[in-house]
Motif scaffolding. Structure first.
Motif, PDB file in Angstrom:
ATOM      1  N   GLN A  86     -90.358  11.093  41.738  1.00 33.59           N
ATOM      2  CA  GLN A  86     -89.387  10.981  40.650  1.00 33.59           C
ATOM      3  C   GLN A  86     -89.574  12.106  39.635  1.00 33.59           C
ATOM      4  O   GLN A  86     -88.595  12.651  39.124  1.00 33.59           O
ATOM      5  N   ALA A  87     -90.824  12.460  39.353  1.00 32.08           N
ATOM      6  CA  ALA A  87     -91.090  13.565  38.416  1.00 32.08           C
ATOM      7  C   ALA A  87     -90.570  14.884  38.972  1.00 32.08           C
ATOM      8  O   ALA A  87     -89.993  15.692  38.242  1.00 32.08           O
TER       9      ALA A  87
ATOM     10  N   GLU B 224     -94.547   7.639  44.481  1.00 36.45           N
ATOM     11  CA  GLU B 224     -93.167   7.429  44.034  1.00 36.45           C
ATOM     12  C   GLU B 224     -92.945   8.053  42.648  1.00 36.45           C
ATOM     13  O   GLU B 224     -91.920   8.670  42.394  1.00 36.45           O
ATOM     14  N   GLU B 225     -93.926   7.901  41.771  1.00 41.96           N
ATOM     15  CA  GLU B 225     -93.835   8.506  40.438  1.00 41.96           C
ATOM     16  C   GLU B 225     -93.786  10.024  40.525  1.00 41.96           C
ATOM     17  O   GLU B 225     -93.025  10.685  39.802  1.00 41.96           O
ATOM     18  N   ARG B 226     -94.584  10.588  41.404  1.00 43.48           N
ATOM     19  CA  ARG B 226     -94.595  12.043  41.572  1.00 43.48           C
ATOM     20  C   ARG B 226     -93.247  12.533  42.114  1.00 43.48           C
ATOM     21  O   ARG B 226     -92.731  13.548  41.673  1.00 43.48           O
TER      22      ARG B 226
END
Length: 148
Positions: free
Chosen positions: A10-11, A6-8
């Motif tokens: 978003q990035a 999820e962080e990737r």
């Protein structure tokens, strides 16, 4: 694991938004033109110095084209830098392997020749040669600045 993915995502989404608005403003080395361009080559602003307009349409076209290339290369470089920060150097290296080197990694230089007012000013100066007084004197040790 899902949090990392999820962080990737978003990035990547943030990177896409950043790249969509990335533009750079560059002034030509002669100072007569300034261009703002995106990495895709869209020109957002072109400012011409009045002195450039007096040099004729060919000079204007050449300087604007070179400045646009410099601004586009700067925007592409900024995009590469943002991508490396967001995705890591390993991914940036992979993208460069596919897309080619980033502009500032390559050896591109502007090719704007200096504007010369008169042809005689452009003629190279001929160096005056002085005969050597001593025929045994080695030319290697001759001081060309000592004799005028």
């Amino acid at each position: 694991m899902a949090a990392v993915n999820e962080e990737r995502l978003q990035a990547v989404e943030q990177l896409q938004r950043d790249l969509a608005v990335t533009a750079e403003t560059v002034e030509h080395p002669n100072g007569l033109c300034m261009v703002t361009a995106t990495a895709s080559g869209e020109l957002r602003a072109v400012h011409l110095h009045p002195a450039l307009l007096g040099q004729g349409p060919q000079a204007v076209g050449q300087v604007v084209t070179e400045t646009a290339r410099l601004a586009t290369n700067a925007a592409v470089q900024t995009s590469f830098n943002k991508m490396a920060l967001a995705l890591g150097d390993g991914m940036a290296i992979n993208v460069e392997a596919i897309a080619g080197d980033s502009p500032f990694r390559s050896t591109w230089n502007p090719v704007a020749p200096p504007v010369v007012a008169a042809p005689e000013a452009a003629a190279p100066r001929q160096r005056r040669t002085h005969p050597v007084e001593d025929p045994d004197e080695d030319a290697f040790f001759e001081n060309p600045f000592g004799r005028r």
